[in-house]
Design an enzyme around this catalytic site. Structure first.
Site, PDB file in Angstrom:
ATOM      1  N   ASP A   1     -22.451  88.750 -31.101  1.00  0.00           N
ATOM      2  CA  ASP A   1     -23.078  87.439 -31.256  1.00  0.00           C
ATOM      3  C   ASP A   1     -22.149  86.565 -32.093  1.00  0.00           C
ATOM      4  O   ASP A   1     -21.051  86.994 -32.454  1.00  0.00           O
ATOM      5  CB  ASP A   1     -24.461  87.569 -31.926  1.00  0.00           C
TER       6      ASP A   1
ATOM      7  N   ASP B   1     -22.374  84.233 -35.666  1.00  0.00           N
ATOM      8  CA  ASP B   1     -23.244  83.986 -36.823  1.00  0.00           C
ATOM      9  C   ASP B   1     -22.768  82.757 -37.599  1.00  0.00           C
ATOM     10  O   ASP B   1     -21.574  82.631 -37.879  1.00  0.00           O
ATOM     11  CB  ASP B   1     -23.199  85.199 -37.768  1.00  0.00           C
TER      12      ASP B   1
ATOM     13  N   ASP C   1     -26.766  83.369 -34.100  1.00  0.00           N
ATOM     14  CA  ASP C   1     -27.648  83.376 -35.273  1.00  0.00           C
ATOM     15  C   ASP C   1     -27.311  82.184 -36.150  1.00  0.00           C
ATOM     16  O   ASP C   1     -26.149  81.998 -36.516  1.00  0.00           O
ATOM     17  CB  ASP C   1     -27.438  84.651 -36.109  1.00  0.00           C
TER      18      ASP C   1
HETATM   19  P1  GTP Z   1     -21.083  91.815 -34.329  1.00  0.00           P
HETATM   20  O1  GTP Z   1     -22.034  90.676 -34.231  1.00  0.00           O
HETATM   21  O2  GTP Z   1     -21.496  92.956 -33.489  1.00  0.00           O
HETATM   22  O3  GTP Z   1     -19.674  91.414 -34.102  1.00  0.00           O
HETATM   23  O4  GTP Z   1     -21.095  92.377 -35.833  1.00  0.00           O
HETATM   24  P2  GTP Z   1     -21.568  91.628 -37.132  1.00  0.00           P
HETATM   25  O5  GTP Z   1     -20.956  92.326 -38.288  1.00  0.00           O
HETATM   26  O6  GTP Z   1     -21.355  90.159 -37.035  1.00  0.00           O
HETATM   27  O7  GTP Z   1     -23.113  91.980 -37.157  1.00  0.00           O
HETATM   28  P3  GTP Z   1     -24.406  91.046 -37.157  1.00  0.00           P
HETATM   29  O8  GTP Z   1     -24.231  89.802 -36.391  1.00  0.00           O
HETATM   30  O9  GTP Z   1     -25.542  91.917 -36.737  1.00  0.00           O
HETATM   31  O10 GTP Z   1     -24.649  90.710 -38.660  1.00  0.00           O
HETATM   32  C1  GTP Z   1     -23.713  90.033 -39.465  1.00  0.00           C
HETATM   33  C2  GTP Z   1     -23.968  90.340 -40.899  1.00  0.00           C
HETATM   34  O11 GTP Z   1     -25.175  89.741 -41.302  1.00  0.00           O
HETATM   35  C3  GTP Z   1     -24.113  91.841 -41.153  1.00  0.00           C
HETATM   36  O12 GTP Z   1     -23.384  92.191 -42.281  1.00  0.00           O
HETATM   37  C4  GTP Z   1     -25.556  92.049 -41.479  1.00  0.00           C
HETATM   38  O13 GTP Z   1     -25.715  92.979 -42.525  1.00  0.00           O
HETATM   39  C5  GTP Z   1     -25.987  90.689 -41.917  1.00  0.00           C
HETATM   40  N1  GTP Z   1     -27.356  90.429 -41.503  1.00  0.00           N
HETATM   41  C6  GTP Z   1     -27.894  90.469 -40.280  1.00  0.00           C
HETATM   42  N2  GTP Z   1     -29.201  90.172 -40.342  1.00  0.00           N
HETATM   43  C7  GTP Z   1     -29.469  89.960 -41.630  1.00  0.00           C
HETATM   44  C8  GTP Z   1     -30.626  89.599 -42.363  1.00  0.00           C
HETATM   45  O14 GTP Z   1     -31.711  89.419 -41.847  1.00  0.00           O
HETATM   46  N3  GTP Z   1     -30.466  89.429 -43.689  1.00  0.00           N
HETATM   47  C9  GTP Z   1     -29.274  89.595 -44.315  1.00  0.00           C
HETATM   48  N4  GTP Z   1     -29.187  89.424 -45.621  1.00  0.00           N
HETATM   49  N5  GTP Z   1     -28.188  89.935 -43.674  1.00  0.00           N
HETATM   50  C10 GTP Z   1     -28.280  90.111 -42.359  1.00  0.00           C
HETATM   51 MN    MN Z   2     -22.381  89.013 -35.575  1.00  0.00          MN
HETATM   52 MN    MN Z   3     -25.928  88.330 -36.038  1.00  0.00          MN
END
Ligand code: GTP
Ligand code: MN
Ligand code: MN
Length: 365
Positions: free
Chosen positions: A204, A206, A289
């Protein structure tokens, strides 16, 4: 003639957040084996075991050279009996039977496919499996009721399981930036998550949104989401309110790792020009996100949302165990200060009631 004793050739700090870990490392076959077992444990809601395997995999990713013998690993942190057994097998045979069995098991594969649908967690997937649903076709043919998120997830399954590229992320950054600066001049958009860590692909994209003046970020999410929607850029969105201040356990005491920022889980519709859609398609779906934070909490939110999940977890554990501090995506507290403040409040209350003698402060300031 005495054989030279083989000693541990590597040293690694105890917490993953204390290590430098590169995207490309020397032990992918070992870390992949352990990661698969971690994934399987997560899919079976065995969090203790999942974290143990994730920590073991992280240690191997941090090593400065390829491992050729388990004896090189002696004394390294986070390598339990089970993980060492897996490593030993892979070093000896090139694979580990537990990993191979898991990889080919029907349950593991069904859980992976079903939880790969946006909006479907392990509990739902497990229920469907017990109802005899193991794949998308069976789910589509069954009369299972899906919620709005799951329906969107199923509709866009193929797109959402294609890796998002850095170019896609940049193009979405431009879109969000345009929306934000036309609606809220001065507001800031920051790309976070895996792309901020330098990954070339992700599941995704973020973003953190904030405004340099505290309070001016209010209303940002609704406006941005409506604008994106009016441009036909959203296939799905679900916004949840900030519940940080009103939550039961109060600010700074999050009951879980989940934060309480206003956030939006969205599925963007990117057209040709913004992305390269699959052959024969005019557009593709991408998970996005969005998180809005007041500027006063931005630093903590940025740290908390950069990831990886294990890094964040280890950073909080390190803060708690080694520094007596409490870290969340909202704040960093010195726990001894918090305890002292509590004692002071109890004393003030006691003294004003003249019922009991003051409680002594357990921890000197
Ligand atoms: P990919 O999207 O697969 O590339 O990996 P990513 O590391 O970007 O994972 P992800 O998008 O799921 O999450 C990004 C970061 O946000 C991660 O370190 C999560 O721990 C953090 N994260 C995701 N959801 C939440 C949440 O609801 N609260 C908090 N505090 N952190 C979150
Ligand atoms: Mn991500
Ligand atoms: Mn995410």
């Amino acid at each position: 003639e005495e054989k030279e004793e083989e000693t541990c050739s590597f040293t690694v700090p105890n917490y993953a957040c204390q290590r430098r870990t590169q995207l490309h490392h020397h032990n992918p076959s070992l870390s992949d084996a352990l990661t698969l077992l971690a994934e399987n444990a997560e899919l079976n809601e065995d969090d203790g075991r999942a974290v143990a395997f994730r920590r073991a995999a992280a240690v191997l990713k941090a090593l400065p050279a390829e491992v050729t013998s388990v004896s090189q690993l002696k004394g390294l942190p986070c390598l339990g009996e089970h993980s060492l057994r897996v490593i030993k097998d892979v070093l000896k045979d090139g694979s580990c039977s537990e990993v191979e069995t898991t990889k080919h098991s029907q349950r593991f594969n069904a859980l992976k496919v079903l939880t790969g649908i946006f909006g479907v967690g392990v509990k739902t997937a497990d229920r469907w499996i017990r109802d005899g649903i193991f794949n998308l076709q069976q789910l589509r043919e069954s009369q299972t009721t899906l919620n709005r998120a799951q329906q969107a997830g199923l509709d866009h399954y193929e797109d959402l399981n294609q890796p998002v590229t850095r170019a896609d992320a940049d193009s979405i950054t431009e879109i969000v930036q345009e929306a934000v600066s036309s609606l809220f001049p001065g507001a800031q958009v920051t790309l976070t998550g895996g792309f901020r860590r330098g990954k070339m692909t992700g599941h995704d994209v973020d973003f953190l949104l904030t405004h340099p003046e505290e309070g001016r970020e209010e209303g940002l999410m609704d406006k941005v989401v409506s604008w994106l929607d009016s441009q036909g850029l959203l296939l799905y969105q679900k916004t949840s309110r900030n519940s940080y201040l009103e939550s039961r356990d109060g600010p700074g005491r999050p009951s879980s790792n989940m934060d309480r920022f206003e956030r939006c889980f969205a599925i963007f519709k990117l057209s040709r020009g913004q992305t390269s859609p699959p052959a024969g398609h005019q557009w593709r779906a991408v998970r996005v996100d969005l998180v809005v934070t007041p500027i006063s909490q931005f630093a903590f939110a940025l740290l908390g949302w950069t990831g990886s999940k294990l890094f964040e977890r280890e950073l909080r554990r390190w803060a708690g165990h080694e520094k007596a501090m409490s870290l969340s995506s909202h704040a960093l507290f010195d726990k001894t200060q918090v305890i002292n403040t509590l004692f002071r409040e109890i004393n003030m209350w006691n003294c004003s009631n003249h019922t009991r003698s003051p409680v002594s402060e357990a921890i000197p300031e």
